[in-house]
Motif scaffolding. Structure first.
Motif, PDB file in Angstrom:
ATOM      1  N   THR A  13     -41.212 -60.283  86.154  1.00  0.00           N
ATOM      2  CA  THR A  13     -41.459 -59.468  87.336  1.00  0.00           C
ATOM      3  C   THR A  13     -40.619 -58.210  87.217  1.00  0.00           C
ATOM      4  O   THR A  13     -39.684 -58.141  86.429  1.00  0.00           O
ATOM      5  N   GLY A  14     -40.966 -57.203  88.015  1.00  0.00           N
ATOM      6  CA  GLY A  14     -40.161 -55.992  88.029  1.00  0.00           C
ATOM      7  C   GLY A  14     -40.898 -54.806  87.450  1.00  0.00           C
ATOM      8  O   GLY A  14     -42.095 -54.847  87.173  1.00  0.00           O
ATOM      9  N   THR A  15     -40.144 -53.729  87.253  1.00  0.00           N
ATOM     10  CA  THR A  15     -40.723 -52.441  86.873  1.00  0.00           C
ATOM     11  C   THR A  15     -40.122 -51.934  85.575  1.00  0.00           C
ATOM     12  O   THR A  15     -38.901 -51.962  85.401  1.00  0.00           O
ATOM     13  N   VAL A  16     -40.970 -51.476  84.690  1.00  0.00           N
ATOM     14  CA  VAL A  16     -40.533 -50.800  83.473  1.00  0.00           C
ATOM     15  C   VAL A  16     -40.378 -49.321  83.787  1.00  0.00           C
ATOM     16  O   VAL A  16     -41.317 -48.666  84.251  1.00  0.00           O
ATOM     17  N   ARG A  17     -39.192 -48.797  83.568  1.00  0.00           N
ATOM     18  CA  ARG A  17     -38.916 -47.382  83.819  1.00  0.00           C
ATOM     19  C   ARG A  17     -39.186 -46.617  82.528  1.00  0.00           C
ATOM     20  O   ARG A  17     -38.485 -46.775  81.543  1.00  0.00           O
ATOM     21  N   LEU A  18     -40.229 -45.785  82.562  1.00  0.00           N
ATOM     22  CA  LEU A  18     -40.731 -45.120  81.365  1.00  0.00           C
ATOM     23  C   LEU A  18     -40.589 -43.613  81.488  1.00  0.00           C
ATOM     24  O   LEU A  18     -41.127 -43.003  82.411  1.00  0.00           O
ATOM     25  N   GLY A  19     -39.880 -42.994  80.563  1.00  0.00           N
ATOM     26  CA  GLY A  19     -39.728 -41.551  80.558  1.00  0.00           C
ATOM     27  C   GLY A  19     -40.810 -40.873  79.741  1.00  0.00           C
ATOM     28  O   GLY A  19     -41.126 -41.316  78.639  1.00  0.00           O
ATOM     29  N   VAL A  20     -41.398 -39.820  80.291  1.00  0.00           N
ATOM     30  CA  VAL A  20     -42.429 -39.060  79.578  1.00  0.00           C
ATOM     31  C   VAL A  20     -42.156 -37.570  79.771  1.00  0.00           C
ATOM     32  O   VAL A  20     -41.474 -37.158  80.708  1.00  0.00           O
ATOM     33  N   MET A  21     -42.713 -36.774  78.884  1.00  0.00           N
ATOM     34  CA  MET A  21     -42.602 -35.317  78.995  1.00  0.00           C
ATOM     35  C   MET A  21     -43.872 -34.758  79.628  1.00  0.00           C
ATOM     36  O   MET A  21     -44.976 -35.007  79.135  1.00  0.00           O
ATOM     37  N   HIS A  36     -49.791 -58.509  83.125  1.00  0.00           N
ATOM     38  CA  HIS A  36     -48.556 -58.994  83.755  1.00  0.00           C
ATOM     39  C   HIS A  36     -48.567 -58.580  85.225  1.00  0.00           C
ATOM     40  O   HIS A  36     -47.962 -57.558  85.596  1.00  0.00           O
ATOM     41  N   PRO A  37     -49.226 -59.352  86.079  1.00  0.00           N
ATOM     42  CA  PRO A  37     -49.416 -58.948  87.478  1.00  0.00           C
ATOM     43  C   PRO A  37     -48.120 -58.736  88.254  1.00  0.00           C
ATOM     44  O   PRO A  37     -48.110 -57.990  89.234  1.00  0.00           O
ATOM     45  N   GLY A  38     -47.033 -59.367  87.824  1.00  0.00           N
ATOM     46  CA  GLY A  38     -45.766 -59.193  88.520  1.00  0.00           C
ATOM     47  C   GLY A  38     -44.988 -57.974  88.087  1.00  0.00           C
ATOM     48  O   GLY A  38     -43.882 -57.734  88.585  1.00  0.00           O
ATOM     49  N   CYS A  39     -45.541 -57.200  87.160  1.00  0.00           N
ATOM     50  CA  CYS A  39     -44.824 -56.051  86.595  1.00  0.00           C
ATOM     51  C   CYS A  39     -45.541 -54.750  86.902  1.00  0.00           C
ATOM     52  O   CYS A  39     -46.746 -54.720  87.151  1.00  0.00           O
ATOM     53  N   ASP A  40     -44.789 -53.674  86.834  1.00  0.00           N
ATOM     54  CA  ASP A  40     -45.352 -52.346  87.050  1.00  0.00           C
ATOM     55  C   ASP A  40     -44.679 -51.372  86.095  1.00  0.00           C
ATOM     56  O   ASP A  40     -43.674 -51.699  85.452  1.00  0.00           O
ATOM     57  N   VAL A  41     -45.236 -50.176  86.000  1.00  0.00           N
ATOM     58  CA  VAL A  41     -44.671 -49.107  85.180  1.00  0.00           C
ATOM     59  C   VAL A  41     -44.394 -47.913  86.087  1.00  0.00           C
ATOM     60  O   VAL A  41     -45.299 -47.433  86.767  1.00  0.00           O
ATOM     61  N   ALA A  42     -43.149 -47.466  86.112  1.00  0.00           N
ATOM     62  CA  ALA A  42     -42.773 -46.274  86.875  1.00  0.00           C
ATOM     63  C   ALA A  42     -42.526 -45.141  85.885  1.00  0.00           C
ATOM     64  O   ALA A  42     -41.640 -45.231  85.036  1.00  0.00           O
ATOM     65  N   VAL A  43     -43.326 -44.089  85.986  1.00  0.00           N
ATOM     66  CA  VAL A  43     -43.232 -42.953  85.069  1.00  0.00           C
ATOM     67  C   VAL A  43     -42.257 -41.929  85.631  1.00  0.00           C
ATOM     68  O   VAL A  43     -42.373 -41.509  86.791  1.00  0.00           O
ATOM     69  N   ARG A  44     -41.297 -41.540  84.820  1.00  0.00           N
ATOM     70  CA  ARG A  44     -40.311 -40.540  85.211  1.00  0.00           C
ATOM     71  C   ARG A  44     -40.313 -39.407  84.193  1.00  0.00           C
ATOM     72  O   ARG A  44     -40.378 -39.654  82.985  1.00  0.00           O
ATOM     73  N   ILE A  57     -23.256 -60.256  77.425  1.00  0.00           N
ATOM     74  CA  ILE A  57     -23.528 -61.649  77.780  1.00  0.00           C
ATOM     75  C   ILE A  57     -24.314 -61.721  79.084  1.00  0.00           C
ATOM     76  O   ILE A  57     -25.308 -62.451  79.204  1.00  0.00           O
ATOM     77  N   HIS A  58     -23.891 -60.967  80.072  1.00  0.00           N
ATOM     78  CA  HIS A  58     -24.575 -60.992  81.366  1.00  0.00           C
ATOM     79  C   HIS A  58     -25.998 -60.451  81.257  1.00  0.00           C
ATOM     80  O   HIS A  58     -26.913 -60.976  81.899  1.00  0.00           O
ATOM     81  N   ARG A  59     -26.190 -59.400  80.449  1.00  0.00           N
ATOM     82  CA  ARG A  59     -27.553 -58.890  80.269  1.00  0.00           C
ATOM     83  C   ARG A  59     -28.426 -59.940  79.609  1.00  0.00           C
ATOM     84  O   ARG A  59     -29.585 -60.128  79.981  1.00  0.00           O
ATOM     85  N   GLY A  60     -27.861 -60.629  78.617  1.00  0.00           N
ATOM     86  CA  GLY A  60     -28.633 -61.654  77.926  1.00  0.00           C
ATOM     87  C   GLY A  60     -29.018 -62.796  78.841  1.00  0.00           C
ATOM     88  O   GLY A  60     -30.162 -63.278  78.819  1.00  0.00           O
ATOM     89  N   VAL A  61     -28.077 -63.254  79.676  1.00  0.00           N
ATOM     90  CA  VAL A  61     -28.371 -64.327  80.620  1.00  0.00           C
ATOM     91  C   VAL A  61     -29.415 -63.881  81.640  1.00  0.00           C
ATOM     92  O   VAL A  61     -30.345 -64.632  81.984  1.00  0.00           O
ATOM     93  N   ALA A  62     -29.280 -62.640  82.118  1.00  0.00           N
ATOM     94  CA  ALA A  62     -30.236 -62.131  83.106  1.00  0.00           C
ATOM     95  C   ALA A  62     -31.637 -62.037  82.521  1.00  0.00           C
ATOM     96  O   ALA A  62     -32.626 -62.389  83.177  1.00  0.00           O
ATOM     97  N   LYS A  63     -31.731 -61.581  81.281  1.00  0.00           N
ATOM     98  CA  LYS A  63     -33.047 -61.478  80.643  1.00  0.00           C
ATOM     99  C   LYS A  63     -33.669 -62.853  80.440  1.00  0.00           C
ATOM    100  O   LYS A  63     -34.871 -63.058  80.669  1.00  0.00           O
ATOM    101  N   ALA A  64     -32.856 -63.812  79.974  1.00  0.00           N
ATOM    102  CA  ALA A  64     -33.365 -65.159  79.758  1.00  0.00           C
ATOM    103  C   ALA A  64     -33.815 -65.793  81.068  1.00  0.00           C
ATOM    104  O   ALA A  64     -34.852 -66.467  81.131  1.00  0.00           O
ATOM    105  N   THR A  65     -33.042 -65.571  82.136  1.00  0.00           N
ATOM    106  CA  THR A  65     -33.392 -66.121  83.444  1.00  0.00           C
ATOM    107  C   THR A  65     -34.705 -65.552  83.943  1.00  0.00           C
ATOM    108  O   THR A  65     -35.577 -66.277  84.435  1.00  0.00           O
ATOM    109  N   PRO A  77     -37.266 -58.029  78.374  1.00  0.00           N
ATOM    110  CA  PRO A  77     -38.535 -58.694  78.052  1.00  0.00           C
ATOM    111  C   PRO A  77     -39.762 -58.000  78.611  1.00  0.00           C
ATOM    112  O   PRO A  77     -40.804 -57.943  77.954  1.00  0.00           O
ATOM    113  N   ARG A  78     -39.685 -57.464  79.846  1.00  0.00           N
ATOM    114  CA  ARG A  78     -40.871 -56.801  80.392  1.00  0.00           C
ATOM    115  C   ARG A  78     -41.157 -55.494  79.655  1.00  0.00           C
ATOM    116  O   ARG A  78     -42.312 -55.091  79.524  1.00  0.00           O
ATOM    117  N   ALA A  79     -40.102 -54.821  79.165  1.00  0.00           N
ATOM    118  CA  ALA A  79     -40.325 -53.632  78.347  1.00  0.00           C
ATOM    119  C   ALA A  79     -40.865 -54.031  76.978  1.00  0.00           C
ATOM    120  O   ALA A  79     -41.729 -53.351  76.415  1.00  0.00           O
TER     121      ALA A  79
END
Length: 303
Positions: free
Chosen positions: A90-98, A116-124, A75-83, A279-281
């Motif tokens: 905004t925020g960062t997508v955490r993306l795993g790569v080999m 999406h200017p408010g978003c970024d991709v962090a490669v791990r 429930i909390h994840r759903g509310v946070a995503k909707a908000t 949503p950003r992912a």
């Protein structure tokens, strides 16, 4: 049961202390005690054992904690995503790569940031010995993995990159003087083995147990990192199927890389936990689907 009462119960189940629970939730200790007694009356059984020295969960309380915890956090994840969606992403997508695969996806990342200017991709970096761990624990939003991914709790999304396959052999190997090989040439060879964390269907997709003509393909020393693969091959202990980008990003003395001319291409796809896609992912997934896969072109790999 009211959501606030559920929160009180779960917090007390975590703290096992009425005073700390009240402090954490910014309520009075009497409010905590009242909420728990009300829940116990409604359910018809004790949720906590209370003594002058300790508070512990009863078996009934443990069952309720496990059942309510999953739903409460969902429930909390759903509310946070909707908000976040309502406020603009905004925020960062955490993306795993080999390995170096992420470098081949820079155009996708640049297009995502532009859209999406408010978003970024962090490669791990993730390792093939534990390919799904980061996504399953929530440390990663997405991972780029080769297809197929046949895991009940994971979703396989759009393909980002396709590339050919290679056979890595030591310089003293009988095939080292060739300019290319076929899948039939794997027959009678000993290929590196993989640890238990790697699904069997992945190994079979890269190196089947038998060649198209029915010749057996052996399994050799188990490796858990790419450098262990290189060591096993250069030492003559085994051969290994690799993906074509290796020829551009990695070199190792004592190894020859041979194109496998009749192997199906490797397809790198986005993968996520089925019940949890932010949503950003999702926006990155949608963009990848719209752009379609990029075909990797390697330099000349002939020895």
């Amino acid at each position: 049961m009211e959501l606030r009462d559920i929160e009180i119960f779960l917090t007390l189940a975590d703290e096992l202390h009425f005073g700390r629970t009240a402090e954490r939730l910014h309520v009075t200790q009497a409010r905590v005690s009242q909420a728990i007694k009300s829940q116990e009356r409604r359910i018809g059984g004790a949720l906590f054992e209370r003594t002058s020295r300790a508070v512990t969960l009863t078996p009934l309380g443990e069952q309720l904690r496990d059942d309510l915890g999953t739903a409460y956090h969902a429930i909390h994840r759903g509310v946070a995503k909707a908000t976040e969606s309502a406020r603009g992403m905004t925020g960062t997508v955490r993306l795993g790569v080999m390995g170096a695969v992420g470098n081949e996806l820079r155009e996708v990342f640049d297009a995502y940031r532009a859209r999406h200017p408010g978003c970024d991709v962090a490669v791990r970096e993730i390792h093939f010995s534990e390919p799904f761990a980061g996504v399953r624990t929530g440390d990663l939003d997405l991972a780029v993995l080769w297809r197929p991914v046949r895991e009940a709790d994971l979703t396989e999304g759009p393909v980002l990159l396709t590339e050919g396959r290679l056979l890595a052999v030591g310089t003293g190997h009988e095939l080292a003087g060739r300019t290319a090989v076929t899948l039939e040439d794997f027959g009678g060879q000993t290929c590196v083995g993989v640890p238990p964390g790697v699904p069997g269907y992945w190994m079979e997709s890269m190196v089947p147990a038998r060649t198209p003509g029915g010749r057996p393909v052996g399994r050799g020393p188990v490796v858990t990192t790419f450098h262990e693969v290189l060591h096993a091959v250069s030492s003559g202990l085994a051969v290994s199927a690799l993906n074509e980008h290796v020829v551009q990003y990695y070199s190792h003395p004592g190894i020859v890389l041979l194109p496998v001319v009749d192997a199906p291409p490797t397809e790198w796809a986005l993968v996520w936990r089925t019940d949890d896609l932010h949503p950003r992912a999702r926006a990155l997934v949608d963009l990848a689907a719209a752009l379609g896969p990029r075909a990797y072109t390697a330099p000349d790999v002939a020895p």
